[in-house]
Motif scaffolding. Sequence first.
Motif: not given
Length: 354
Positions: A304-327
């Motif tokens: 959860k913490a890593r997701i929130l950190d990534t979304v914060r860094k991406a900023g609002r708009g223009g971001h699709i949340l995903n992994l950096g490679h496959g599961v």
Amino acid sequence: MTGTNETPYLLRAAQGEILDRPPVWMMRQAGRYMKVYRDLRDKYPSFRERSENPDLAIEISLQPWRAFQPDGVIMFSDILTPLPGMGIPFDIVESKGPVIDPPIRTKEQVDNLRPLDPEESLPFIKTILNTLRAEVGNKSTVLGFVGSPWTLAAYAIEGKSSKNYAIIKNMAFSQPEILHSFLSKIADSIAVYVRYQIDCGAQVVQLFDSWAGQLSPQDYETFALPYQQQVVRQVKQTHPDTPLILYISGSAGVLERMGQSGVDIVSLDWTVDMAEGRKRLGRGMKVQGNIDPGVLFGSQDFIKARILDTVRKAGRGGHILNLGHGVLVGTPEDNVRCFFETAKQVDQLLAVPV
């Protein structure tokens, strides 16, 4: 710009709409970490049967959708799937990976390749994509995908997966005219294949140039970028409104060059900080990613913490949340569930003061 709720959430973001939270899906979200997939694999051990039999491919594509309700459903397939239609047979050997025999090594072999006719050689793709669109309706966006020319050429020339890409680099640096001819032919066929996937129901298409991260920046500009551009240019001529995503593994050294490919969205791997990646690409470029798949082995609080950190860094708009490679194989299904559940509540979670 489509702003109605009739348009699936991920597609709205990919088209540039500013939404309450980033949409979320995972690369390789259908696969071996899921028990239902492993059970089906035991029954149908051939990868090509699983990916080219429409009933099986549809079922596998929908397994994670039923379990986790991601915003994107990507068809279960392989980047090598179109090669036989060009005259390059391949097999996928369990635990060994793809095998192409004979590999492409000569001008004569390149000259003998034929243009791809997906309707003739890949009829199952239409059934898979049509059915996925019918199944998920407007609840999720249906994604298609293809391999990019450099990566497909690398498989075809090496004959299998490679650690050092010595054979294709030998050709690149000693017989570049053969390689350029091959790359251009692949690009033309891949553009046809992308257009076919869109016509069959894909709403977004991701290009995987997985191995282009193994190129130096100057060689990327010579052997990868022009052929990515060739694919994108041809697709945009006929399907200008379909968003295209480009993903490269190990892309930190060529990130800005990925932005020159003409795609709408650049998918970042986890070796780049999301905020730095956005800065390097410029705010005009939409991004996808970029959580390390290994994070899913951590505690749910850590995820959860890593997701929130990534979304914060991406900023609002223009971001699709995903992994950096496959599961990764062995990832706990409950942690994948936690990833999706957290992602879908990100707007509320970020509104709470830390």
